[in-house]
Design a protein around this motif. Structure first.
Motif, PDB file in Angstrom:
ATOM      1  N   ARG A 206       0.754  -1.151  -0.017  1.00  0.00           N
ATOM      2  CA  ARG A 206      -0.006   0.113   0.030  1.00  0.00           C
ATOM      3  C   ARG A 206       0.533   1.181  -0.070  1.00  0.00           C
ATOM      4  N   PHE A 207       2.308   1.132   0.267  1.00  0.00           N
ATOM      5  CA  PHE A 207       2.513   2.125   1.256  1.00  0.00           C
ATOM      6  C   PHE A 207       4.145   2.581   0.598  1.00  0.00           C
ATOM      7  N   ALA A 208       5.032   1.234   0.227  1.00  0.00           N
ATOM      8  CA  ALA A 208       6.203   1.889  -0.691  1.00  0.00           C
ATOM      9  C   ALA A 208       6.453   2.643  -1.872  1.00  0.00           C
ATOM     10  N   GLY A 209       6.884   4.135  -1.599  1.00  0.00           N
ATOM     11  CA  GLY A 209       6.924   5.306  -2.777  1.00  0.00           C
ATOM     12  C   GLY A 209       6.392   5.897  -2.425  1.00  0.00           C
ATOM     13  N   GLN A 210       6.292   5.955  -1.245  1.00  0.00           N
ATOM     14  CA  GLN A 210       5.091   7.210  -0.454  1.00  0.00           C
ATOM     15  C   GLN A 210       6.068   7.671   0.198  1.00  0.00           C
ATOM     16  N   PRO A 211       5.882   9.302   0.376  1.00  0.00           N
ATOM     17  CA  PRO A 211       6.954  10.143   1.565  1.00  0.00           C
ATOM     18  C   PRO A 211       5.948   9.896   3.219  1.00  0.00           C
ATOM     19  N   LEU A 212       6.873   9.898   4.376  1.00  0.00           N
ATOM     20  CA  LEU A 212       6.977  10.304   5.487  1.00  0.00           C
ATOM     21  C   LEU A 212       6.947  12.373   5.816  1.00  0.00           C
ATOM     22  N   LEU A 230       9.045   5.958   2.472  1.00  0.00           N
ATOM     23  CA  LEU A 230       8.198   4.247   2.340  1.00  0.00           C
ATOM     24  C   LEU A 230       9.368   3.856   1.222  1.00  0.00           C
ATOM     25  N   SER A 231       9.695   2.897   1.214  1.00  0.00           N
ATOM     26  CA  SER A 231      10.783   1.673   0.050  1.00  0.00           C
ATOM     27  C   SER A 231      10.632   0.000   0.557  1.00  0.00           C
ATOM     28  N   ARG A 232      10.652  -0.173  -0.269  1.00  0.00           N
ATOM     29  CA  ARG A 232      10.199  -1.989  -0.258  1.00  0.00           C
ATOM     30  C   ARG A 232      11.133  -2.637   0.769  1.00  0.00           C
ATOM     31  N   TYR A 233      12.355  -1.630   0.950  1.00  0.00           N
ATOM     32  CA  TYR A 233      13.532  -2.432   1.929  1.00  0.00           C
ATOM     33  C   TYR A 233      13.469  -2.018   3.218  1.00  0.00           C
ATOM     34  N   GLY A 234      13.167  -0.575   2.812  1.00  0.00           N
ATOM     35  CA  GLY A 234      13.218  -0.225   4.023  1.00  0.00           C
ATOM     36  C   GLY A 234      12.561   1.597   4.321  1.00  0.00           C
ATOM     37  N   LEU A 235      13.737   2.281   4.340  1.00  0.00           N
ATOM     38  CA  LEU A 235      13.441   3.493   5.205  1.00  0.00           C
ATOM     39  C   LEU A 235      14.828   4.367   4.076  1.00  0.00           C
ATOM     40  N   GLU A 236      14.446   5.984   3.175  1.00  0.00           N
ATOM     41  CA  GLU A 236      15.185   6.125   2.260  1.00  0.00           C
ATOM     42  C   GLU A 236      14.718   8.139   2.607  1.00  0.00           C
ATOM     43  N   GLY A 237      15.561   8.748   2.624  1.00  0.00           N
ATOM     44  CA  GLY A 237      15.146  10.355   2.435  1.00  0.00           C
ATOM     45  C   GLY A 237      16.144  10.992   3.176  1.00  0.00           C
ATOM     46  N   GLY A 238      16.277  12.031   2.976  1.00  0.00           N
ATOM     47  CA  GLY A 238      17.077  13.338   3.776  1.00  0.00           C
ATOM     48  C   GLY A 238      16.722  13.008   4.880  1.00  0.00           C
ATOM     49  N   ALA A 239      15.845  13.415   5.963  1.00  0.00           N
ATOM     50  CA  ALA A 239      16.154  12.976   7.268  1.00  0.00           C
ATOM     51  C   ALA A 239      16.603  11.784   7.965  1.00  0.00           C
ATOM     52  N   ILE A 240      16.601  10.247   7.149  1.00  0.00           N
ATOM     53  CA  ILE A 240      17.020   9.400   7.817  1.00  0.00           C
ATOM     54  C   ILE A 240      18.847   8.875   7.163  1.00  0.00           C
TER      55      ILE A 240
END
Length: 407
Positions: A206-212, A230-240
């Motif tokens: 439902r949510f892979a590819g969507q941002p928090l 949110l990715s299929r494997y976990g988390l990515e993006g500037g904050a992390i």
């Protein structure tokens, strides 16, 4: 006229080349790929984050253990100086609400075209598909479309990058050559990288590819706010990415690490509980959390990843929303990392970035063992290290340079 060969046509190498050529040095650049600055262009696809407007004390803290060394680089080429240099190439800049500085064009290609035009006017020779493979008979050996050549140079600047995004040219293959020459090179580790989470199939579907958007992340006493994906494997993006060094090292020690996610960092527990105390009525739990708690469907999905039912009672629920504990089980590899840690130890070079074991050979950029989060800190230090290496070359050769710039 002195001749300097610069190996690697990324931001650090190009900056070193410009500074040397401006001082009247003959510069030959070598780039193993068919075109220059591929990683720089890739970084600019989502908006080229050049530097940051953060006050210098906080700015330097982003470089962790390397901060004392990077401080010397920024004395030579500060964020203010970088902005002036970009605008001198005809590229206006602006500072975003986050404090990050971008070119108004929001991409790297116009800046790179103007830069390459300046280098051409300065007489810099750029050789693509030219790969450095070592030293022989007192010269530097390169291989290219016409086979091997041995070049003589008064000095060498190595700006070959780290080991992230190897398909763009930075594969860390140079490390064995330097180690053989007695240079201590730390193993490469991914930096500014995503982390593995054992999501449920429901969340992935439902949510892979969507941002928090605008969440708070905390680990080991460090906290940041920003966006994660949110990715299929976990988390990515500037904050992390801002926490990636500590998270990576903790996983290396312990095999897994806990990350605390605050889904509503703009509200206190009490304020959030007051909103959640209102009657739910006929709304489903998800709709009620969206309306009363201000949570996106993706945020509700993440909260539901915690085993057990959604807590009852406004206070308990608010505390859950403010502290969702996720277990990170692994780190994505160098091929998916934005940058890398590791490389030439900083105690292996002089203040002018000359290798102590290889007189006349200078190093700049991500070849050196430093790391920083995204947000302009990576490019700023890369540019500045190119300036420092060029000035080190000029000191070594006795060539009059432009001098330090501390503005």
């Amino acid at each position: 006229m002195k001749t300097v060969h610069v190996i690697g046509a990324g931001p650090a190498g190009l900056m070193a080349a410009e500074r040397l050529a401006t001082a009247g040095v003959r510069v030959v650049m070598h780039e193993a790929m068919p075109s220059v600055a591929r990683k720089f262009l890739m970084a600019g696809r989502g908006g080229l984050n050049l530097t940051h407007s953060e006050p210098l004390d906080g700015f330097l803290g982003r470089y962790h253990e390397a901060a004392p060394v990077v401080a010397g680089w920024l004395e030579r080429f500060s964020p203010t100086r970088l902005i002036g240099w970009v605008e001198g190439l005809g590229q206006a800049t602006f500072t975003g609400s986050s404090g990050r500085v971008f070119p108004r064009a929001m991409k790297a290609s116009p800046l790179l075209r103007a830069w390459l035009g300046r280098l051409s006017d300065l007489g810099v020779e750029v050789r693509t598909r030219s790969r450095w493979i070592g030293r022989r008979d007192g010269g530097w050996v390169f291989t290219g479309p016409e086979g091997e050549t041995v070049e003589q140079a008064d000095a060498l600047v190595l700006a070959l990058g780290g080991a992230s995004w190897p398909r763009l040219g930075s594969d860390g293959g140079w490390a064995s050559e330097l180690r053989a020459a007695g240079v201590e090179v730390m193993d490469f580790r991914p930096s500014n990288v995503g982390f593995d989470v054992a999501w449920s199939e429901v969340l992935i579907e439902r949510f892979a590819g969507q941002p928090l958007k605008t969440v708070g992340l905390s680990h080991a006493g460090q906290s940041v706010r920003g966006e994660v994906m949110l990715s299929r494997y976990g988390l990515e993006g500037g904050a992390i990415y801002a926490l990636s060094a500590g998270l990576r090292d903790a996983i290396a020690r312990n095999g897994a690490v806990e990350l605390v996610v605050d889904l509503r960092p703009d509200l206190s527990v009490e304020a959030l509980a007051a909103r959640l105390a209102k009657p739910r009525g006929k709304d489903s739990v998800s709709n009620w959390l969206r309306k009363a708690g201000g949570l996106s469907p993706a945020a509700v999905g993440v909260m539901r990843e915690i085993p057990g039912p959604v807590p009852e009672g406004a206070d308990k629920l608010a505390r859950r929303i403010k502290a969702v504990r996720l277990t990170l089980t692994g780190v994505q590899g160098l091929e998916r990392a934005i940058s890398s840690a590791g490389g030439v130890r900083l105690d292996q070079v002089t203040d002018g970035l000359m290798l102590k074991a290889m007189p006349g050979v200078f190093v700049a950029g991500e070849m050196l063992d430093w790391e920083a989060p995204t947000g302009g800190y990576l490019l700023q230090a890369s540019f500045a290290s190119g300036v420092v290496a060029a000035d080190g070359v000029m000191d070594w050769l006795g060539v009059a340079g432009q001098g330090a710039a501390s503005s």
